[in-house]
Design a protein around this motif. Structure first.
Motif, short mmCIF file in Angstrom:
data_model
loop_
_atom_site.label_atom_id
_atom_site.label_comp_id
_atom_site.label_asym_id
_atom_site.label_seq_id
_atom_site.Cartn_x
_atom_site.Cartn_y
_atom_site.Cartn_z
N GLY A 1 30.43 1.70 -4.08
CA GLY A 1 30.50 0.27 -3.79
C GLY A 1 30.03 -0.02 -2.37
N PHE A 2 30.39 0.86 -1.48
CA PHE A 2 29.96 0.69 -0.09
C PHE A 2 28.45 0.82 0.02
N ALA A 3 27.90 1.80 -0.72
CA ALA A 3 26.45 1.98 -0.69
C ALA A 3 25.76 0.71 -1.21
N ALA A 4 26.33 0.14 -2.26
CA ALA A 4 25.75 -1.09 -2.80
C ALA A 4 25.83 -2.21 -1.77
N HIS A 5 26.94 -2.25 -1.08
CA HIS A 5 27.15 -3.25 -0.02
C HIS A 5 26.08 -3.07 1.07
N LEU A 6 25.81 -1.83 1.45
CA LEU A 6 24.79 -1.58 2.46
C LEU A 6 23.41 -1.99 1.96
N ARG A 7 23.15 -1.65 0.69
CA ARG A 7 21.84 -2.00 0.13
C ARG A 7 21.63 -3.50 0.16
N MET A 8 22.71 -4.21 -0.18
CA MET A 8 22.60 -5.66 -0.22
C MET A 8 22.27 -6.20 1.16
N PRO B 1 18.92 0.99 3.20
CA PRO B 1 18.70 1.76 1.98
C PRO B 1 19.71 2.90 1.85
N ALA B 2 20.67 2.74 0.98
CA ALA B 2 21.64 3.81 0.73
C ALA B 2 21.75 3.96 -0.77
N GLY B 3 21.45 5.14 -1.25
CA GLY B 3 21.46 5.34 -2.70
C GLY B 3 22.39 6.46 -3.08
N LEU B 4 22.13 7.01 -4.24
CA LEU B 4 22.98 8.08 -4.76
C LEU B 4 23.07 9.28 -3.81
N PRO B 5 21.91 9.74 -3.28
CA PRO B 5 22.01 10.90 -2.38
C PRO B 5 22.94 10.62 -1.19
N GLU B 6 22.84 9.40 -0.64
CA GLU B 6 23.69 9.05 0.50
C GLU B 6 25.16 9.08 0.08
N LYS C 1 28.63 6.54 9.31
CA LYS C 1 27.53 6.04 10.14
C LYS C 1 26.42 7.08 10.22
N ALA C 2 26.82 8.32 10.44
CA ALA C 2 25.81 9.38 10.53
C ALA C 2 25.09 9.57 9.20
N VAL C 3 25.81 9.37 8.11
CA VAL C 3 25.22 9.65 6.80
C VAL C 3 24.36 8.48 6.32
N CYS C 4 24.87 7.28 6.45
CA CYS C 4 24.24 6.14 5.76
C CYS C 4 23.16 5.44 6.58
N ALA D 1 17.55 2.98 14.19
CA ALA D 1 18.34 2.39 15.26
C ALA D 1 18.91 1.03 14.84
N ASP D 2 18.12 0.28 14.10
CA ASP D 2 18.55 -1.05 13.68
C ASP D 2 19.78 -0.96 12.78
N ALA D 3 19.68 -0.11 11.77
CA ALA D 3 20.80 0.06 10.84
C ALA D 3 22.01 0.61 11.59
N ASN D 4 21.74 1.51 12.52
CA ASN D 4 22.80 2.10 13.29
C ASN D 4 23.58 1.05 14.09
N GLY D 5 22.83 0.09 14.61
CA GLY D 5 23.46 -0.96 15.39
C GLY D 5 24.29 -1.92 14.54
N ARG D 6 23.85 -2.14 13.30
CA ARG D 6 24.53 -3.11 12.47
C ARG D 6 25.68 -2.49 11.68
N PHE D 7 25.73 -1.17 11.69
CA PHE D 7 26.62 -0.48 10.77
C PHE D 7 28.09 -0.88 10.94
N ASP D 8 28.54 -0.96 12.20
CA ASP D 8 29.96 -1.21 12.42
C ASP D 8 30.42 -2.51 11.77
N ASP D 9 29.63 -3.54 11.88
CA ASP D 9 29.99 -4.82 11.25
C ASP D 9 30.06 -4.68 9.74
N LEU D 10 29.07 -4.00 9.19
CA LEU D 10 29.04 -3.85 7.73
C LEU D 10 30.21 -3.01 7.26
N PHE D 11 30.54 -2.02 8.04
CA PHE D 11 31.68 -1.17 7.71
C PHE D 11 32.96 -2.00 7.67
N ASP D 12 33.17 -2.79 8.72
CA ASP D 12 34.35 -3.64 8.77
C ASP D 12 34.37 -4.59 7.58
#
Lengths: 296, 394
Positions: free
Chosen positions: B19-26, B30-35, B59-62, B66-77
């Motif tokens: 579900g989280f991967a789908a949330h990231l994709r949205m 790009p986070a799919g099955l391998p991630e 964060k390290a996996v998904c 740099a762009d995704a890395n910067g936005r990750f925390d918000d998406l995680f929350d």
């Protein structure tokens, strides 16, 4: 000594012992890379210690560091393997005089003996997992990036004449990139990722103390404060950690105790930090004094 | 402590993670099955009961850049802490899309999205009828010619614009310098230079000791395009944007930016294969579209943030702007000079230049002129075509 780290905090602490101060992000990424056996892609500005990560890791694991410096035009024969062509020819000649059958000659010249290992092949054939540093991958061409994909996902190398060479041990792969060009999604998705930025004040202080413990605390504070402030100025090349350490060493060597004491000398040592003509012009003595003031 | 809630039906970590991967994709990561698999494995080796550890590990996996890395925390929350921000990207997108549709001129930011709704109420235009109705090659060719010569301001109907966009894209694609079929000698390369090897082996009795290689010649230029989408440029913006999309998708080294009062990198959005998502991403980026211009400040920002990575001695920086700048012209001149010191060639395409009697009197434009390698008109598609021979000469 070779230690197995059981948690990322442990790894972070061990790295600190080798003199590398890693952020939480980086320590976690590195820990996962080591534990899960996945390549780790590090991006960030020049001079933040991306390459050093690999060096420190190999030191920590007491294993060999195999470095592949990428450049435009790097190809498989320089990165993976090549046949020792001249020796092969000589061997063929010698064999021909002895009237050996051609299949035997062929088997002979395409054997390990005539194989030149390049970094990637060397890395997967180590008995203990080596640290493979693929430096500045963004300088290499896309074709090479594609080669890497096979190696990075399967850890095996196919040599047409010999067959597939599987890995004896899985190397810990660290890739670094400066953003010279966009890397392919395929590569990014095979790697764990961490963005390494300039360290914050506290981290940089820790780095300086780890590397130059003899420096007086007050001067160290000033140095770090100055460099941190300098990075906020508009410069073509912002000073990285290595530059900061050079500068600290220079100041230490000159016996400087306080940056504000001798503006002339401080100005002269700025060559350690500012690497272009324009940047040096951008930091005249007045600016330097202002930065020292802010730093003090 | 934040309460972590999950979708009702989520039964285990695997489902929650997917579900989280789908949330990231949205949200464009790009986070799919391998991630997801790697994430599960990662959670197995860290202390999964600690939120901070889970965050760092995912964060390290998904993330992959740099762009995704910067936005990750918000998406995680947004996902794990359920702050109801799960869909904020889409929601914002929707309203801004509607807002721009209301303004009447810029309904769509990127070409290729479905445009069905416009068909019923637009007046019938004979060019379209001619090309579809009779279908002879000649007529089609002549209508294409005409659209290439028409001032872009006059292309007002959605169909016209759409076709202009397609032509612009085609021009950009064809502009990509074609790789040479011929190889040239090189110290290392992908192919053996048999001719040279044989020639040199003669002196050694036919034994080919030295290997010579040949490689394809370097591709000469990479393009960095900066598009002005301020108020004075809105009439051109759509077609130019399509042109940029063509440039970007034709060559993955091409980098594209929009600027108005801010500078926004759009290469990734233009490359997005999902057209609707590209439109959404662009319309979020284009907030401020049609407003004022700060060319100088934007170039300064470009120099500071992006130039080090995307501009080198083999770059051509294309600036598409009318040169009306609200910043002092000195900044523009200074930044252009700085850009040029990187070794880049600078092309300025100015739609106004195609007008009769145009003089570059706008202060910004006048200040920029001494730093340009090429200053050309860009108010018809033909002008864009004319860029190609110039690029080929580099």
């Amino acid at each position: 000594m070779s230690r197995h780290q059981t948690s990322w905090q442990q790894l972070q602490a061990d790295l600190a012992d080798t003199g590398y101060v890693a952020s939480d992000d980086l320590a976690m990424a590195l820990f996962l890379a080591v534990t899960l056996g996945k390549p780790l892609l590090l991006e960030g500005p020049a001079g933040v210690g991306k390459t050093q990560v690999a060096k420190s890791l190999s030191e920590l694991q007491s294993t060999k560091l195999i470095r592949l410096q990428c450049y435009e035009g790097l190809d498989a024969s320089h990165a993976i393997y090549e046949w020792n062509y001249q020796r092969q020819l000589l061997a063929i000649r010698a064999a021909a005089e002895e009237q050996k059958p051609s299949t035997e000659i062929e088997d002979h010249v395409f054997s390990e003996k005539f194989l030149l290992q390049r970094p990637l092949l060397e890395a997967i054939r180590q008995e203990t997992p080596a640290v493979l540093l693929i430096d500045e991958i963004d300088r290499a061409d896309e074709e090479f990036e594609a080669y890497l994909l096979e190696v990075l996902s399967d850890f095996q190398i196919t040599i047409p004449e010999l067959g597939t060479v599987p890995a004896r041990s899985r190397p810990h792969v660290v890739l670094t990139a400066n953003g010279a060009r966009d890397l392919s999604d395929a590569l990014r998705r095979r790697c764990l990722y961490s963005f390494v930025d300039y360290p914050d004040r506290r981290t940089e202080m820790a780095i300086l103390q780890a590397r130059a413990p003899e420096l007086e605390a007050r001067l160290a504070e000033q140095i770090v404060g100055f460099v941190q402030a300098l990075r906020k100025e508009e410069l073509e090349k912002k000073p990285g950690i290595a530059e900061m350490l050079d500068w600290a060493a220079a100041l230490g060597g000159l016996g400087v105790n306080d940056l504000a004491d001798d503006p002339e000398q401080t100005q002269a040592t700025l060559v350690c930090l500012l690497k272009t003509e324009r940047d040096r012009a951008a930091v005249p003595k007045e600016v330097q004094q202002r930065l020292v003031g802010r730093a003090a | 402590m934040q309460v972590t809630r999950f979708p009702q039906r989520a039964t285990g970590p695997a489902e929650r993670l997917s579900g989280f991967a789908a949330h990231l994709r949205m949200n464009g990561i790009p986070a799919g099955l391998p991630e997801t698999e790697t994430a599960l494995a990662a959670l197995g080796v860290v202390d999964a009961s600690r939120m901070a550890d889970v965050r760092l590990a995912l964060k390290a996996v998904c993330t992959g850049d740099a762009d995704a890395n910067g936005r990750f925390d918000d998406l995680f929350d947004a996902y794990w802490l359920n702050r109801g921000r799960k869909r904020d990207g889409t929601a914002a997108t929707h309203s801004s899309r509607n807002a721009s549709a209301d303004s009447g001129r810029t309904y769509r930011m990127a070409s290729g999205a479905s445009d069905e709704e416009g068909e019923a109420d637009t007046p019938d235009d004979d060019t379209e009828a001619a090309s579809t109705g009779t279908g002879t090659g000649r007529l089609v060719a002549s209508t294409t010619r005409s659209i290439e010569k028409t001032d872009l301001r006059k292309l007002m109907t959605p169909e016209d614009l759409q076709r202009a966009e397609r032509v612009a894209e085609a021009i950009a694609r064809s502009m990509r310098d074609r790789r040479s079929r011929r190889f040239k000698a090189a110290s290392r390369g992908e192919a053996l230079d048999m001719r040279k090897i044989l020639r040199r082996s003669v002196q050694r009795g036919g034994e080919p000791i030295e290997l010579f290689r040949k490689a394809r010649p370097d591709r000469p230029v990479n393009i960095v395009a900066l598009l002005d989408v301020s108020g004075s440029m809105t009439v051109y913006a759509r077609v130019f944007l399509a042109f940029l999309k063509g440039l970007v998708s034709a060559d993955h080294r091409t980098d594209a930016y929009l600027f108005h009062t801010q500078l926004v990198r759009i290469s990734d959005a233009l490359r997005d294969s999902d057209t609707m998502r590209a439109v959404n991403r662009l319309s979020i980026m284009a907030q401020g579209f049609g407003g004022g211009t700060k060319i100088g400040a934007n170039l300064k920002q470009f120099n500071a943030q992006h130039a080090a990575q995307s501009v080198n001695g083999r770059s051509v920086v294309i600036i598409l702007s009318d040169g009306y700048d609200t910043d002092p012209p000195e900044i523009l001149a200074q930044e252009l000079a700085r850009l040029r010191r990187r070794g880049a060639r600078i092309v300025w395409l100015n739609p106004l230049r195609g007008w009769d009697g145009y003089e570059p009197v706008a202060r910004g434009m006048a200040a920029a002129l001494p730093h340009l390698d090429h200053f050309a008109a860009a108010n018809t598609l033909d002008d864009l075509v004319a860029l190609e021979p110039w690029l080929n000469r580099l």
